[in-house]
Enzyme design. Structure first.
Site, PDB file in Angstrom:
ATOM      1  N   CYS A 248      15.253   2.459  20.923  1.00 41.06           N
ATOM      2  CA  CYS A 248      15.104   2.127  21.962  1.00 41.06           C
ATOM      3  C   CYS A 248      15.865  -0.007  21.186  1.00 41.06           C
ATOM      4  CB  CYS A 248      14.029   1.170  22.493  1.00 41.06           C
ATOM      5  SG  CYS A 248      13.132   0.055  21.654  1.00 41.06           S
TER       6      CYS A 248
ATOM      7  N   ASN B 218      -7.987   8.083   5.556  1.00 41.96           N
ATOM      8  CA  ASN B 218      -6.792   7.905   4.949  1.00 41.96           C
ATOM      9  C   ASN B 218      -5.456   7.963   5.734  1.00 41.96           C
ATOM     10  OD1 ASN B 218      -9.338   7.723   2.997  1.00 41.96           O
ATOM     11  ND2 ASN B 218      -8.951   8.957   1.761  1.00 41.96           N
TER      12      ASN B 218
ATOM     13  N   CYS C 278      14.029  -0.395  16.524  1.00 43.12           N
ATOM     14  CA  CYS C 278      13.517   0.756  16.553  1.00 43.12           C
ATOM     15  C   CYS C 278      14.737   1.663  16.450  1.00 43.12           C
ATOM     16  CB  CYS C 278      13.066   1.023  17.824  1.00 43.12           C
ATOM     17  SG  CYS C 278      12.758   2.921  18.803  1.00 43.12           S
TER      18      CYS C 278
ATOM     19  N   GLY D  27     -16.199  10.805   1.079  1.00 48.53           N
ATOM     20  CA  GLY D  27     -16.217   9.509   0.320  1.00 48.53           C
ATOM     21  C   GLY D  27     -15.782   8.117   1.731  1.00 48.53           C
ATOM     22  N   THR D  28     -16.857   8.166   2.318  1.00 45.52           N
ATOM     23  CA  THR D  28     -16.415   7.730   3.848  1.00 45.52           C
ATOM     24  C   THR D  28     -18.199   6.926   3.474  1.00 45.52           C
ATOM     25  OG1 THR D  28     -16.331   6.937   5.804  1.00 45.52           O
ATOM     26  CG2 THR D  28     -16.630   9.504   5.117  1.00 45.52           C
ATOM     27  N   SER D  29     -17.994   5.438   4.072  1.00 44.32           N
ATOM     28  CA  SER D  29     -19.021   4.607   4.053  1.00 44.32           C
ATOM     29  C   SER D  29     -19.775   4.743   5.229  1.00 44.32           C
ATOM     30  CB  SER D  29     -19.061   3.389   3.837  1.00 44.32           C
ATOM     31  OG  SER D  29     -18.105   3.277   4.605  1.00 44.32           O
TER      32      SER D  29
ATOM     33  N   ASP E 221      -2.698   7.030   3.194  1.00 46.35           N
ATOM     34  CA  ASP E 221      -1.749   8.248   2.165  1.00 46.35           C
ATOM     35  C   ASP E 221      -1.609   9.801   1.748  1.00 46.35           C
ATOM     36  OD1 ASP E 221      -3.994   9.354   0.939  1.00 46.35           O
ATOM     37  OD2 ASP E 221      -4.835   7.815  -0.169  1.00 46.35           O
TER      38      ASP E 221
ATOM     39  N   ARG F 135       0.984  -1.423   0.364  1.00 42.90           N
ATOM     40  CA  ARG F 135       0.070  -0.280  -0.092  1.00 42.90           C
ATOM     41  C   ARG F 135       0.531   1.077  -0.213  1.00 42.90           C
ATOM     42  NH1 ARG F 135      -3.816   0.060   4.331  1.00 42.90           N
ATOM     43  NH2 ARG F 135      -4.810   1.567   2.686  1.00 42.90           N
TER      44      ARG F 135
ATOM     45  N   HIS G 170      -6.537   7.899  11.458  1.00 46.12           N
ATOM     46  CA  HIS G 170      -5.772   6.836  11.146  1.00 46.12           C
ATOM     47  C   HIS G 170      -4.265   6.175  11.149  1.00 46.12           C
ATOM     48  CE1 HIS G 170     -10.376   5.515  10.637  1.00 46.12           C
ATOM     49  NE2 HIS G 170      -9.938   5.806  11.562  1.00 46.12           N
TER      50      HIS G 170
HETATM   51  N1  APR Z   1     -16.188   9.530  -5.464  1.00 45.80           N
HETATM   52  C1  APR Z   1     -16.715   9.880  -4.417  1.00 45.80           C
HETATM   53  N2  APR Z   1     -17.067   8.596  -3.225  1.00 45.80           N
HETATM   54  C2  APR Z   1     -16.307   7.196  -3.364  1.00 45.80           C
HETATM   55  C3  APR Z   1     -15.969   6.745  -4.484  1.00 45.80           C
HETATM   56  C4  APR Z   1     -15.819   8.099  -5.548  1.00 45.80           C
HETATM   57  N3  APR Z   1     -15.229   8.030  -6.643  1.00 45.80           N
HETATM   58  N4  APR Z   1     -15.880   5.582  -5.124  1.00 45.80           N
HETATM   59  C5  APR Z   1     -15.945   4.581  -3.892  1.00 45.80           C
HETATM   60  N5  APR Z   1     -17.074   6.589  -2.341  1.00 45.80           N
HETATM   61  C6  APR Z   1     -17.493   5.973  -1.509  1.00 45.80           C
HETATM   62  C7  APR Z   1     -18.275   4.628  -1.573  1.00 45.80           C
HETATM   63  O1  APR Z   1     -19.382   4.802  -1.963  1.00 45.80           O
HETATM   64  C8  APR Z   1     -17.928   4.299  -0.191  1.00 45.80           C
HETATM   65  O2  APR Z   1     -19.033   5.190   1.138  1.00 45.80           O
HETATM   66  O3  APR Z   1     -15.908   5.807  -0.628  1.00 45.80           O
HETATM   67  C9  APR Z   1     -16.767   4.883   0.506  1.00 45.80           C
HETATM   68  C10 APR Z   1     -16.031   4.105   0.928  1.00 45.80           C
HETATM   69  O4  APR Z   1     -16.722   3.746   2.018  1.00 45.80           O
HETATM   70  P1  APR Z   1     -15.064   2.453   2.598  1.00 45.80           P
HETATM   71  O5  APR Z   1     -14.573   1.630   1.971  1.00 45.80           O
HETATM   72  O6  APR Z   1     -15.224   1.598   3.687  1.00 45.80           O
HETATM   73  O7  APR Z   1     -13.744   3.282   2.692  1.00 45.80           O
HETATM   74  P2  APR Z   1     -14.186   4.262   4.612  1.00 45.80           P
HETATM   75  O8  APR Z   1     -15.577   4.908   4.855  1.00 45.80           O
HETATM   76  O9  APR Z   1     -13.332   5.620   4.215  1.00 45.80           O
HETATM   77  O10 APR Z   1     -13.637   3.323   5.716  1.00 45.80           O
HETATM   78  C11 APR Z   1     -13.347   4.214   7.046  1.00 45.80           C
HETATM   79  O11 APR Z   1     -12.374   1.737   7.382  1.00 45.80           O
HETATM   80  O12 APR Z   1     -11.074  -0.119   7.377  1.00 45.80           O
HETATM   81  C12 APR Z   1     -10.997   1.007   7.699  1.00 45.80           C
HETATM   82  O13 APR Z   1      -8.939   1.799   8.235  1.00 45.80           O
HETATM   83  C13 APR Z   1      -9.800   1.848   7.037  1.00 45.80           C
HETATM   84  O14 APR Z   1     -10.460   4.164   6.702  1.00 45.80           O
HETATM   85  C14 APR Z   1     -10.491   2.876   6.915  1.00 45.80           C
HETATM   86  C15 APR Z   1     -12.144   2.757   7.236  1.00 45.80           C
END
Ligand code: APR
Length: 230
Positions: free
Chosen positions: A136, A89, A133, A172-174, A91, A56, A106
């Site tokens: 240490c 994220n 490390c 962009g988060t689920s 990245d 990654r 995170h």
């Molecule tokens: N533009 C906008 N949204 C997008 C796109 C895009 N091109 N592609 C995907 N998505 C949306 C999806 O619809 C979804 O709602 O991004 C979201 C991705 O969700 P996840 O894969 O669950 O990612 P995230 O919410 O960042 O995950 C949270 O879970 O495992 C952990 O630590 C990890 O930080 C991460 C956390």
């Protein structure tokens, strides 16, 4: 002075070529969370975990920020008020686009952390369980990322920022991972106008007063233009 707090997730980096976690074919369809993203998994098989994050790290280093990252950097530079990005994220694409006020709740692929003494240093591209490390000398080197079962970083500060926010935007988060999944409700209850910008509605979309659906590279710049025009 207006304060805008943004939460970003994997969806904002999807169009930079970095896979999300829970979309079809995402990272959690290819790897078991308990193997590669928990302290127990790391204790069982540190080589496997390092290989996962090494891959990654290489991918992230090759990726470039997209129009959504650039738009948020433009917002921070041009907005008269305060703009803070809280990102899940690991990245570095917000910083690569020029954003400066970023909290990595995170952790980050760019960091190494000593599991023995908590010392932090810049991660090399390839890490292995034999790495010691620099402080240490214990061979307990791990990526500086927050795993399931661990406390995300900067939380006290983040809750306060959410309470002070005039606008809170989740991009962009689920909404499946806490505590980030509770930010919309927390900011909304404290008085913020709350907006979700996402490809698919999150599970907690009802916590937001406004929802715009589409690709981050399209809807984020459009929203930023709107804010800067006001
Ligand atoms: N533009 C906008 N949204 C997008 C796109 C895009 N091109 N592609 C995907 N998505 C949306 C999806 O619809 C979804 O709602 O991004 C979201 C991705 O969700 P996840 O894969 O669950 O990612 P995230 O919410 O960042 O995950 C949270 O879970 O495992 C952990 O630590 C990890 O930080 C991460 C956390």
């Amino acid at each position: 002075m207006e304060k805008i707090v943004l939460l970003t997730g994997a969806g904002i980096s999807a169009e930079s070529g970095l896979g999300t976690f829970r979309d079809e074919g995402g990272l959690w369809a290819q790897h078991r969370i308990e193997d590669v993203a928990t302290p127990e998994g790391f204790a069982r098989d540190p080589s496997l975990v390092h290989r996962f994050y090494n891959a990654r790290r290489v991918q992230a280093a090759q990726a470039a920020p997209n129009a959504a990252h650039h738009a948020l950097a433009r917002l921070e530079a041009a907005c008269a008020g305060e703009v803070l990005i809280v990102t899940q994220n690991v990245d570095g694409l917000h910083e690569a686009a020029g954003s400066r006020n970023v909290l990595h709740m995170h952790g980050t692929l760019a960091g190494a952390l000593c599991g023995a003494c908590d010392h932090r240093w810049p991660a090399p591209m390839e890490m292995s369980p034999q790495d010691c490390c620099p402080k240490c000398t214990t061979p307990a080197t791990r990526p500086d990322v927050v795993w399931f079962g661990e406390m995300p970083y900067h939380m006290d500060e983040i809750w306060t920022h959410l309470e002070e926010a005039d606008i809170f935007v989740a991009i962009g988060t689920s909404g499946q991972v806490y505590p980030a999944a509770a930010f919309g409700q927390h900011a909304g209850r404290a008085g913020a106008h709350t907006i979700e910008l996402n490809l698919e509605a999150s599970v907690n979309v009802h916590d937001f007063t406004d929802m715009r659906q589409g690709l981050a590279s399209v809807i984020v710049p459009a929203w930023v233009d709107e804010v800067l025009r006001r």
